[in-house]
Design a protein around this motif. Structure first.
Motif, mmCIF file in Angstrom:
data_model
loop_
_atom_site.group_PDB
_atom_site.id
_atom_site.type_symbol
_atom_site.label_atom_id
_atom_site.label_comp_id
_atom_site.label_asym_id
_atom_site.label_seq_id
_atom_site.Cartn_x
_atom_site.Cartn_y
_atom_site.Cartn_z
ATOM 1 N N ALA A 181 0.836 -1.206 0.000
ATOM 2 C CA ALA A 181 0.000 0.000 0.000
ATOM 3 C C ALA A 181 0.868 1.254 0.000
ATOM 4 C CB ALA A 181 -0.939 -0.003 1.200
ATOM 5 N N ASP A 182 1.959 1.236 0.780
ATOM 6 C CA ASP A 182 2.878 2.376 0.797
ATOM 7 C C ASP A 182 3.521 2.559 -0.571
ATOM 8 O OD1 ASP A 182 2.292 2.788 3.453
ATOM 9 O OD2 ASP A 182 4.151 1.903 4.200
ATOM 10 N N CYS A 183 3.935 1.468 -1.198
ATOM 11 C CA CYS A 183 4.560 1.539 -2.511
ATOM 12 C C CYS A 183 3.549 2.021 -3.554
ATOM 13 C CB CYS A 183 5.148 0.188 -2.904
ATOM 14 S SG CYS A 183 6.219 0.264 -4.367
ATOM 15 N N GLN A 184 2.300 1.595 -3.410
ATOM 16 C CA GLN A 184 1.264 2.057 -4.339
ATOM 17 C C GLN A 184 1.104 3.576 -4.236
ATOM 18 O OE1 GLN A 184 -2.520 0.100 -3.968
ATOM 19 N NE2 GLN A 184 -3.463 1.337 -5.565
ATOM 20 N N ALA A 185 1.108 4.107 -3.028
ATOM 21 C CA ALA A 185 0.995 5.558 -2.838
ATOM 22 C C ALA A 185 2.226 6.264 -3.408
ATOM 23 C CB ALA A 185 0.824 5.888 -1.353
ATOM 24 N N THR A 186 3.405 5.699 -3.186
ATOM 25 C CA THR A 186 4.645 6.272 -3.710
ATOM 26 C C THR A 186 4.634 6.256 -5.228
ATOM 27 O OG1 THR A 186 5.851 5.573 -1.738
ATOM 28 C CG2 THR A 186 7.163 6.050 -3.698
ATOM 29 N N SER A 187 4.193 5.146 -5.810
ATOM 30 C CA SER A 187 4.106 5.023 -7.262
ATOM 31 C C SER A 187 3.136 6.059 -7.835
ATOM 32 C CB SER A 187 3.646 3.609 -7.633
ATOM 33 O OG SER A 187 3.434 3.508 -9.018
ATOM 34 N N SER A 188 1.991 6.182 -7.212
ATOM 35 C CA SER A 188 0.985 7.147 -7.669
ATOM 36 C C SER A 188 1.529 8.572 -7.604
ATOM 37 C CB SER A 188 -0.276 7.007 -6.819
ATOM 38 O OG SER A 188 -1.273 7.890 -7.273
ATOM 39 N N ARG A 189 2.233 8.879 -6.533
ATOM 40 C CA ARG A 189 2.821 10.209 -6.372
ATOM 41 C C ARG A 189 3.848 10.476 -7.475
ATOM 42 N NH1 ARG A 189 3.386 9.774 -1.243
ATOM 43 N NH2 ARG A 189 5.446 8.819 -1.280
ATOM 44 N N MET A 190 4.663 9.476 -7.780
ATOM 45 C CA MET A 190 5.661 9.634 -8.840
ATOM 46 C C MET A 190 4.975 9.877 -10.184
ATOM 47 S SD MET A 190 8.508 6.964 -10.166
ATOM 48 C CE MET A 190 9.609 7.403 -11.492
ATOM 49 N N LEU A 191 3.934 9.091 -10.489
ATOM 50 C CA LEU A 191 3.222 9.258 -11.755
ATOM 51 C C LEU A 191 2.524 10.617 -11.831
ATOM 52 C CD1 LEU A 191 1.785 5.652 -12.202
ATOM 53 C CD2 LEU A 191 3.755 6.689 -13.365
ATOM 54 N N ASP A 192 2.027 11.100 -10.705
ATOM 55 C CA ASP A 192 1.438 12.443 -10.669
ATOM 56 C C ASP A 192 2.474 13.491 -11.081
ATOM 57 O OD1 ASP A 192 -0.982 11.385 -9.782
ATOM 58 O OD2 ASP A 192 -0.656 11.961 -7.678
ATOM 59 N N HIS A 193 3.687 13.358 -10.561
ATOM 60 C CA HIS A 193 4.759 14.294 -10.922
ATOM 61 C C HIS A 193 5.113 14.173 -12.404
ATOM 62 C CE1 HIS A 193 5.713 16.031 -7.042
ATOM 63 N NE2 HIS A 193 5.673 14.821 -6.502
ATOM 64 N N LEU A 194 5.171 12.944 -12.915
ATOM 65 C CA LEU A 194 5.479 12.758 -14.328
ATOM 66 C C LEU A 194 4.401 13.377 -15.206
ATOM 67 C CD1 LEU A 194 6.917 9.129 -14.298
ATOM 68 C CD2 LEU A 194 8.181 11.262 -14.683
ATOM 69 N N ASP A 195 3.134 13.274 -14.794
ATOM 70 C CA ASP A 195 2.040 13.899 -15.553
ATOM 71 C C ASP A 195 2.245 15.402 -15.684
ATOM 72 O OD1 ASP A 195 0.629 11.613 -16.087
ATOM 73 O OD2 ASP A 195 -0.809 11.882 -14.450
ATOM 74 N N LYS A 196 2.805 15.999 -14.652
ATOM 75 C CA LYS A 196 3.024 17.455 -14.639
ATOM 76 C C LYS A 196 4.382 17.816 -15.245
ATOM 77 C CE LYS A 196 0.708 17.565 -10.242
ATOM 78 N NZ LYS A 196 0.969 17.734 -8.819
ATOM 79 N N ARG A 197 5.103 16.796 -15.710
ATOM 80 C CA ARG A 197 6.465 16.977 -16.221
ATOM 81 C C ARG A 197 7.387 17.573 -15.153
ATOM 82 N NH1 ARG A 197 4.287 19.810 -21.134
ATOM 83 N NH2 ARG A 197 2.666 18.365 -21.612
ATOM 84 N N ASP A 198 7.107 17.238 -13.910
ATOM 85 C CA ASP A 198 7.933 17.645 -12.768
ATOM 86 C C ASP A 198 8.883 16.495 -12.467
ATOM 87 O OD1 ASP A 198 9.075 18.423 -10.380
ATOM 88 O OD2 ASP A 198 7.225 18.268 -9.220
ATOM 89 N N TYR A 199 9.976 16.432 -13.222
ATOM 90 C CA TYR A 199 10.887 15.303 -13.132
ATOM 91 C C TYR A 199 11.685 15.308 -11.830
ATOM 92 C CZ TYR A 199 9.420 15.100 -17.939
ATOM 93 O OH TYR A 199 8.644 15.045 -19.066
ATOM 94 N N LEU A 200 11.967 16.476 -11.295
ATOM 95 C CA LEU A 200 12.646 16.552 -10.005
ATOM 96 C C LEU A 200 11.741 15.979 -8.915
ATOM 97 C CD1 LEU A 200 15.096 17.428 -8.350
ATOM 98 C CD2 LEU A 200 14.029 19.675 -8.114
#
Length: 124
Positions: free
Chosen positions: A23-42
């Motif tokens: 569940a923690d990894c799922q939240a981390t993964s989702s957060r990373m994909l959210d950043h990628l959607d915004k092109r916020d690579y940092l």
């Protein structure tokens, strides 16, 4: 009898811990994909462990993502995630659809909940 009870409790705790890590990894993964959607690579690299930061820099991640996602201006539609645990690592696979682009992302989290692996596969 006491030994069997102790083994059952230990197994139950291990399974509960694995589910929490998933569940923690799922939240981390989702957060990373959210950043990628915004092109916020940092921001997308914020949860990388040290080894991952050394092997996949912000610039390399940007190039990888831009090469895989041909329509970054379109919002992604995420399919249902698949959670698994492989050799003590939590693994989250998320299907993504960006316009005509169909991808599977795989995020692998270490025992500390940090991203230790990220893979993107184009789907036919």
């Amino acid at each position: 009898m006491k030994l069997a009870f102790a083994v059952c409790i230990t197994l139950g705790l291990a399974v509960g811990t694995a589910h929490a890590a998933d569940a923690d990894c799922q939240a981390t993964s989702s957060r990373m994909l959210d950043h990628l959607d915004k092109r916020d690579y940092l921001g997308a690299t914020a949860d990388f462990n040290e080894r991952m930061k050394a092997s996949l820099s912000v610039d390399r991640l940007a190039r990888l993502w831009q090469a895989k996602v041909q329509h970054p201006d379109l919002p992604d539609v995420r399919g249902p995630v698949q959670l698994s645990n492989v050799q003590g690592y939590a693994v989250v696979v998320t299907p993504l659809h960006h316009g005509q682009d169909q991808l599977n992302t795989r995020v692998v989290c270490d025992a500390d909940g940090k991203i230790g692996g990220f893979f993107v596969k184009s789907m036919p």
